[in-house]
Design an enzyme around this catalytic site. Structure first.
Site, PDB file in Angstrom:
ATOM      1  N   CYS A 289      -8.359   6.672   9.944  1.00 23.57           N
ATOM      2  CA  CYS A 289      -8.791   5.447   9.235  1.00 23.57           C
ATOM      3  C   CYS A 289      -7.858   4.287   9.535  1.00 23.57           C
ATOM      4  CB  CYS A 289      -8.886   5.671   7.724  1.00 23.57           C
ATOM      5  SG  CYS A 289     -10.072   6.917   7.275  1.00 23.57           S
TER       6      CYS A 289
ATOM      7  N   LYS B 132      -2.554  12.109  -3.204  1.00 23.70           N
ATOM      8  CA  LYS B 132      -1.522  12.224  -2.145  1.00 23.70           C
ATOM      9  C   LYS B 132      -0.201  12.698  -2.740  1.00 23.70           C
ATOM     10  CE  LYS B 132      -3.973   9.369   0.832  1.00 23.70           C
ATOM     11  NZ  LYS B 132      -4.699   9.852   2.000  1.00 23.70           N
TER      12      LYS B 132
ATOM     13  N   ASP C  92       0.873  -1.165   0.000  1.00 18.34           N
ATOM     14  CA  ASP C  92       0.000   0.000   0.000  1.00 18.34           C
ATOM     15  C   ASP C  92       0.917   1.223   0.000  1.00 18.34           C
ATOM     16  OD1 ASP C  92      -1.427   2.223   0.706  1.00 18.34           O
ATOM     17  OD2 ASP C  92      -2.519   1.271   2.350  1.00 18.34           O
TER      18      ASP C  92
ATOM     19  N   GLN D  39       0.860   6.522   0.988  1.00 18.45           N
ATOM     20  CA  GLN D  39       1.694   7.578   1.581  1.00 18.45           C
ATOM     21  C   GLN D  39       3.083   7.610   0.964  1.00 18.45           C
ATOM     22  OE1 GLN D  39       0.653   9.910   3.598  1.00 18.45           O
ATOM     23  NE2 GLN D  39      -1.385   9.039   3.816  1.00 18.45           N
TER      24      GLN D  39
HETATM   25  N1  PLP Z   1      -3.582   3.590   2.599  1.00 16.39           N
HETATM   26  C1  PLP Z   1      -2.986   4.567   3.301  1.00 16.39           C
HETATM   27  C2  PLP Z   1      -1.716   4.271   4.034  1.00 16.39           C
HETATM   28  C3  PLP Z   1      -3.550   5.834   3.334  1.00 16.39           C
HETATM   29  O1  PLP Z   1      -2.969   6.797   4.036  1.00 16.39           O
HETATM   30  C4  PLP Z   1      -4.745   6.076   2.621  1.00 16.39           C
HETATM   31  C5  PLP Z   1      -5.404   7.395   2.695  1.00 16.39           C
HETATM   32  O2  PLP Z   1      -5.246   8.126   3.633  1.00 16.39           O
HETATM   33  C6  PLP Z   1      -5.309   5.025   1.889  1.00 16.39           C
HETATM   34  C7  PLP Z   1      -4.701   3.804   1.904  1.00 16.39           C
HETATM   35  C8  PLP Z   1      -6.568   5.205   1.091  1.00 16.39           C
HETATM   36  O3  PLP Z   1      -6.360   6.085   0.057  1.00 16.39           O
HETATM   37  P1  PLP Z   1      -7.612   6.594  -0.838  1.00 16.39           P
HETATM   38  O4  PLP Z   1      -8.640   7.097   0.133  1.00 16.39           O
HETATM   39  O5  PLP Z   1      -7.014   7.683  -1.656  1.00 16.39           O
HETATM   40  O6  PLP Z   1      -8.075   5.434  -1.624  1.00 16.39           O
END
Ligand code: PLP
Length: 418
Positions: free
Chosen positions: A375, A237, A211, A214
């Site tokens: 989150c 991001k 993932d 970030q």
């Molecule tokens: N993974 C990480 C580590 C994140 O910080 C975020 C968003 O803050 C996401 C996944 C999800 O990203 P998105 O909402 O742009 O799909």
């Protein structure tokens, strides 16, 4: 093949002043004060080049892609595919066949969970995540485990917020089908030693999804050097518009897995008896995509490449060290996430104060931070917390803005001590 320009490893304060000029939103006045934007982990501001590229598409090339023979459609298709090539180059993928445009990290991970995970999982199998994942790298796996009976295993993190790689290794078994971990924690700032994890996983023939929501804006991401099987990130991001993101997948995997959604553009032929799917990456791009968003993403990556990810990383490291030093001197402030390998995220609590109160009061000084569980409720629970306050840095932040944050925190404490 062209290699990626990483930029100069150094930067000057005059560079930062120049970078700031590129972001019109930074000139906003909030409650009578100049905006101090420290919520970059939630989303970043956009440089003028990205804003103008999106507008220029709608002015001069607006049309659907891969469909028309007319000039505007060809322009749109060229620009959309050029953006895909920019992404390929930015993350050093072997081919544009490995670059799938999606809405963002969340959609990318859901795609892998449903297309890669679901057909491969039974009640005998398991998937491994870490304790510091964002919900979007937890819930899709819980859903597919619910659908198949597979088990979700969780690798722990230590008190500093570092992944316990040894414990993760012990969770790998003969029926582990995938390891899905964050490259950089949004809640703590910890950088995962993904090279070690990938080596260990591949020694057991277990594929790895990273993932990169970030990491993409702060680390030099080279999927070929990493050897990861899947890499997911969101455009917003990394200075690009919302609603566009990328799933990188090794071609062998993307070839082997079924499409995510059915519809236009993902087919090569359709009859009521049979549908043949399109080539990669179009097999995974059903329906009209976010064309302007993809073009904006291409321009955002151009912008980052022109500054240089090394210069960005050096500047953000300086900001983090400076902020950490000042924060450690504040009575009652506790930093959550003290990993040795860390990027520009300062998550903290203030004794006796709710993070939402901190965030609200700072906003009155024009200072934007995030307050909440980010989150990532499980990692908050791991630290015995419901939420933290979080300042997250970007290439356009300055030491003066960190001084403003610290002065704001002192005012918050004063107000509540009265
Ligand atoms: N993974 C990480 C580590 C994140 O910080 C975020 C968003 O803050 C996401 C996944 C999800 O990203 P998105 O909402 O742009 O799909």
């Amino acid at each position: 093949m062209e290699t990626k320009w990483l930029g100069k490893p150094e930067y000057a304060n005059s560079d930062v002043a120049r970078w700031r000029e590129d972001f019109p939103a930074l000139r906003e006045i909030v409650h009578g004060k100049p905006l101090v934007y420290l919520d970059n982990a939630a989303t970043t501001h956009k440089p003028l080049s990205v804003i103008e590229a999106e507008a220029a598409f709608y002015r001069r090339a607006n049309s659907n892609v891969h469909r028309g023979v007319h000039t505007l459609s060809l322009r749109a298709t060229d620009q959309y595919e050029e953006a895909r090539e920019k992404v390929r180059r930015f993350i050093n993928a072997a081919s544009t066949r490995e670059i799938v445009f999606v809405r963002g990290t969340t959609e990318a991970i859901n795609l892998v969970a449903q297309c890669f995970g679901r057909p491969r999982l039974t009640e005998l199998d398991n998937i491994i995540v870490s304790a510091m994942e964002h919900h979007s790298n937890i819930v899709p796996w819980q859903m597919v485990c619910g659908q198949t009976g597979a088990e979700l295993r969780v690798a722990p993190v230590n008190d500093a917020g570092e992944l316990d790689v040894e414990m993760l290794g012990r969770l790998i078994g003969p029926r582990t089908r995938l390891i899905a971990i964050t490259h950089l924690s949004n809640a703590l700032g910890s950088i995962t030693p993904v090279e070690r994890v990938i080596k260990m996983a591949h020694a057991h023939q277990v594929p790895v999804l990273l993932d990169g929501a970030q990491a993409i804006a702060h680390l030099d991401v080279d999927v070929k050097a990493l050897g990861c099987d899947f890499y997911a990130f969101s455009g917003h991001k990394i200075y690009a518009p919302t609603g566009i993101g990328v799933l990188y997948g090794k071609e062998t995997w993307l070839d082997a897995i079924p499409p995510y959604q059915g519809g236009g553009d993902m087919i090569s032929s359709v009859t009521f008896g049979e549908t043949r799917y399109n080539d990669l990456p179009y097999k995974f791009e059903a329906g009209t995509p976010n064309i302007a968003g993809a073009i904006g993403l291409g321009h955002a990556l151009d912008y980052v490449a022109s500054v240089g990810i090394r210069a960005i990383a050096a500047h953000e490291r300086d900001l983090l060290e400076y902020a950490t030093g000042l924060a450690n001197g504040i009575r009652g402030l506790k930093i959550i996430g003290t990993a040795r390998e860390k990027a520009g995220i300062l998550s903290f609590t203030l004794e006796g104060l709710h993070p939402h109160d901190i965030g609200t009061i700072l906003d009155h000084d024009g200072i934007a931070i995030r307050a909440g569980h980010h989150c990532a409720m499980p990692i908050m629970q791991r630290f015995g917390l419901a939420s933290t306050a979080r300042a997250s840095f970007s290439l356009y932040n300055t030491r003066a803005e960190i001084d403003a944050l610290m002065a704001g925190i002192a005012r918050v404490q004063e107000m509540f001590q009265r």
